[in-house]
Design a protein around this motif. Structure first.
Motif, PDB file in Angstrom:
ATOM      1  N   LEU A   1      29.556  31.199  17.643  1.00 26.72           N
ATOM      2  CA  LEU A   1      28.314  31.188  18.423  1.00 26.72           C
ATOM      3  C   LEU A   1      27.560  32.496  18.227  1.00 26.72           C
ATOM      4  CD1 LEU A   1      26.507  29.993  20.731  1.00 26.72           C
ATOM      5  CD2 LEU A   1      27.934  31.303  22.298  1.00 26.72           C
ATOM      6  N   TYR A   2      28.299  33.592  18.280  1.00 26.94           N
ATOM      7  CA  TYR A   2      27.682  34.892  18.089  1.00 26.94           C
ATOM      8  C   TYR A   2      27.073  34.982  16.701  1.00 26.94           C
ATOM      9  CZ  TYR A   2      30.068  36.496  22.303  1.00 26.94           C
ATOM     10  OH  TYR A   2      30.490  36.670  23.585  1.00 26.94           O
TER      11      TYR A   2
ATOM     12  N   MET B   1      16.724  41.608  18.472  1.00 26.81           N
ATOM     13  CA  MET B   1      17.248  41.522  19.842  1.00 26.81           C
ATOM     14  C   MET B   1      16.778  42.698  20.678  1.00 26.81           C
ATOM     15  SD  MET B   1      21.150  40.349  19.040  1.00 26.81           S
ATOM     16  CE  MET B   1      21.496  38.817  18.155  1.00 26.81           C
ATOM     17  N   MET B   2      16.757  43.879  20.069  1.00 27.43           N
ATOM     18  CA  MET B   2      16.306  45.068  20.787  1.00 27.43           C
ATOM     19  C   MET B   2      14.873  44.880  21.287  1.00 27.43           C
ATOM     20  SD  MET B   2      14.208  47.895  20.442  1.00 27.43           S
ATOM     21  CE  MET B   2      13.942  48.207  18.701  1.00 27.43           C
TER      22      MET B   2
ATOM     23  N   MET C   1      28.984  50.177  23.284  1.00 33.23           N
ATOM     24  CA  MET C   1      29.522  48.840  23.007  1.00 33.23           C
ATOM     25  C   MET C   1      29.955  48.700  21.554  1.00 33.23           C
ATOM     26  SD  MET C   1      27.611  45.161  23.467  1.00 33.23           S
ATOM     27  CE  MET C   1      26.570  45.283  22.004  1.00 33.23           C
ATOM     28  N   VAL C   2      29.066  49.067  20.615  1.00 39.68           N
ATOM     29  CA  VAL C   2      29.387  48.830  19.201  1.00 39.68           C
ATOM     30  C   VAL C   2      30.373  49.860  18.646  1.00 39.68           C
ATOM     31  CG1 VAL C   2      27.288  47.554  18.675  1.00 39.68           C
ATOM     32  CG2 VAL C   2      27.339  50.032  18.293  1.00 39.68           C
ATOM     33  N   THR C   3      30.601  50.939  19.394  1.00 43.49           N
ATOM     34  CA  THR C   3      31.649  51.858  18.953  1.00 43.49           C
ATOM     35  C   THR C   3      32.963  51.560  19.681  1.00 43.49           C
ATOM     36  OG1 THR C   3      30.809  53.525  20.511  1.00 43.49           O
ATOM     37  CG2 THR C   3      30.112  53.721  18.221  1.00 43.49           C
TER      38      THR C   3
ATOM     39  N   VAL D   1      25.680  40.184  22.278  1.00 46.81           N
ATOM     40  CA  VAL D   1      26.442  39.399  21.282  1.00 46.81           C
ATOM     41  C   VAL D   1      26.831  40.280  20.088  1.00 46.81           C
ATOM     42  CG1 VAL D   1      25.293  37.239  21.891  1.00 46.81           C
ATOM     43  CG2 VAL D   1      24.520  38.514  19.878  1.00 46.81           C
ATOM     44  N   LEU D   2      26.189  41.411  19.945  1.00 49.75           N
ATOM     45  CA  LEU D   2      26.525  42.306  18.824  1.00 49.75           C
ATOM     46  C   LEU D   2      27.785  43.131  19.096  1.00 49.75           C
ATOM     47  CD1 LEU D   2      22.939  43.338  17.747  1.00 49.75           C
ATOM     48  CD2 LEU D   2      24.594  42.125  16.340  1.00 49.75           C
TER      49      LEU D   2
END
Ligand code: ZN
Length: 158
Positions: free
Chosen positions: A9-10, A75-76, A98-100, A119-120
């Motif tokens: 889904l992501y 998205m941003m 989040m992404v780290t 979702v990222l």
């Protein structure tokens, strides 16, 4: 790119944004504009925005880049419109954490602060892609924190 390891889904949402990016193009009469590059991947992002009553009233991005960088920029732009610089700053910090792979300060924090951009989160599994994902968020942060400079800015410090 190892997108196949991401939840289906992501992955679908990411590909959808990359194929049909939101707020893609140029803004006439923008208040702020800057260009950022991610040399490790070759992503180039030009961000323009307009402010009104202390909030981002319109935003657009152009340039070229990989799927993750384009999806993240799309998205941003969706998430920061109508936000104040303080709110955006909080989002940029949350996105970077989040992404780290940092643990959330509370349950659903990233969802609450980042909306669909959360979702990222899966990007944390791909260290080589983290700079692709954060490029657009760094750009909006820098655009808001520059004094009202008209010239575009290329510091190359992605
Ligand atoms: Zn990239």
């Amino acid at each position: 790119m190892a997108l196949s390891r991401l939840d289906n889904l992501y992955r679908q949402m990411i590909l959808e944004h990359a194929d049909h990016p939101h707020h893609h193009g140029t803004l006439e009469g923008s208040d702020r504009q800057l260009e950022l590059r991610n040399p490790t991947c070759g992503d180039v992002l030009i961000l323009q925005l307009r402010m009104k009553d202390g909030r981002i009233s319109d935003i657009a991005f152009s340039g070229e880049g990989c799927t993750i960088s384009q999806a993240s920029a799309s998205m941003m732009t969706d998430e920061v419109i109508s936000r104040t610089p303080e709110e955006v700053e909080k989002m940029v910090m949350a996105f970077s954490d989040m992404v780290t792979g940092k643990e959330e300060p509370e349950e659903d924090y990233y969802d609450d602060v980042l909306g669909d951009a959360s979702v990222l989160e899966g990007v944390a599994q791909f260290p080589a892609r983290i700079k692709c994902a954060t490029l657009a968020w760094k750009a909006v942060y820098q655009a808001l924190h520059e004094e009202d400079e008209e010239e575009s800015n290329d510091r190359g410090n992605a």
